[in-house]
Design a protein around this motif. Structure first.
Motif, PDB file in Angstrom:
ATOM      1  N   UNK A 174     113.384 -47.860  60.291  1.00 26.16           N
ATOM      2  CA  UNK A 174     114.835 -47.975  60.413  1.00 26.16           C
ATOM      3  C   UNK A 174     115.474 -48.174  59.038  1.00 26.16           C
ATOM      4  N   UNK A 175     114.833 -48.976  58.217  1.00 22.55           N
ATOM      5  CA  UNK A 175     115.375 -49.293  56.891  1.00 22.55           C
ATOM      6  C   UNK A 175     114.529 -48.597  55.830  1.00 22.55           C
ATOM      7  N   UNK A 180     113.139 -52.124  64.164  1.00 19.91           N
ATOM      8  CA  UNK A 180     112.460 -51.872  62.892  1.00 19.91           C
ATOM      9  C   UNK A 180     112.085 -50.404  62.749  1.00 19.91           C
ATOM     10  N   UNK A 181     112.154 -49.674  63.827  1.00 19.23           N
ATOM     11  CA  UNK A 181     111.860 -48.250  63.812  1.00 19.23           C
ATOM     12  C   UNK A 181     112.756 -47.517  64.776  1.00 19.23           C
ATOM     13  N   UNK A 200     123.300 -51.740  56.522  1.00 20.63           N
ATOM     14  CA  UNK A 200     122.740 -51.449  57.832  1.00 20.63           C
ATOM     15  C   UNK A 200     122.128 -52.747  58.333  1.00 20.63           C
ATOM     16  N   UNK A 201     122.601 -53.207  59.469  1.00 20.03           N
ATOM     17  CA  UNK A 201     122.127 -54.460  60.033  1.00 20.03           C
ATOM     18  C   UNK A 201     121.305 -54.191  61.284  1.00 20.03           C
ATOM     19  N   UNK A 202     120.389 -55.104  61.574  1.00 22.38           N
ATOM     20  CA  UNK A 202     119.654 -55.034  62.820  1.00 22.38           C
ATOM     21  C   UNK A 202     120.657 -54.983  63.958  1.00 22.38           C
ATOM     22  N   UNK A 203     120.403 -54.103  64.914  1.00 23.63           N
ATOM     23  CA  UNK A 203     121.245 -54.028  66.105  1.00 23.63           C
ATOM     24  C   UNK A 203     120.877 -55.143  67.072  1.00 23.63           C
TER      25      UNK A 203
END
Length: 168
Positions: A101-102, A88-89, A133-136
């Motif tokens: 992050x987003x 998230x960051x 952009x997707x969560x890794x």
């Protein structure tokens, strides 16, 4: 079976990520519906999504702020390392500070079969890259092992499902 310290720490880590993802999803949804910037909501309505669909899927909008969400999470007691671990960051390479992050994206929460928010997909509203952009990979999310909206599909009485690429 006996539990060891490592299992306990791993479970706590996953629980904290689920909590942060829930906070983030609420933040994103609130931004979309009640925030000052209506560009995310306008984008979804231009794509012909009904308000009921937006609500059902908990869609949201990440503002153009670079630290609004990370500040919220920090104020709730989450460390920078936990926020980064949840994807998230991210830490700035220039000044070492953490940032969201987003930002400036329509947000699609990804929910597992148990109802936990495990990650996000975010789509920009302009032509900037990356478009999505997707969560890794995190302790609770691996993109290759999850499908968007599978939590709804599992409860369907239908004998057929249509599998599509993307969130829309």
């Amino acid at each position: 079976p006996e539990r060891n310290d490592r299992d306990s720490k791993s479970a706590k880590r996953r629980t904290r990520i689920y909590e942060m993802n829930r906070i983030a999803a609420n933040y994103f949804h609130h931004n979309l519906i009640k925030g000052n910037d209506k560009s995310g909501l306008q984008y979804l309505f231009n794509r012909r999504l009904a308000p009921e669909t937006v609500k059902k899927f908990g869609l949201g909008y990440s503002s153009n702020s670079w630290n609004e969400l990370t500040n919220i999470l920090s104020s709730k007691g989450y460390s920078d390392d936990e926020i980064i671990d949840a994807w998230l960051g991210r830490r700035s390479q220039t000044n070492g500070k953490i940032f969201d992050m987003f930002h400036g994206r329509v947000m699609f929460p990804i929910v597992d079969l148990r109802g936990n928010i495990i990650g996000f997909g975010g789509r920009v509203l302009d032509d900037s890259k990356p478009k999505y952009l997707n969560t890794g990979k995190t302790p609770v999310f691996d993109k290759g092992s999850n499908l968007f909206s599978m939590n709804y599909a599992k409860n369907s009485n239908s004998k057929q499902l249509i599998l599509c690429e993307g969130y829309m």
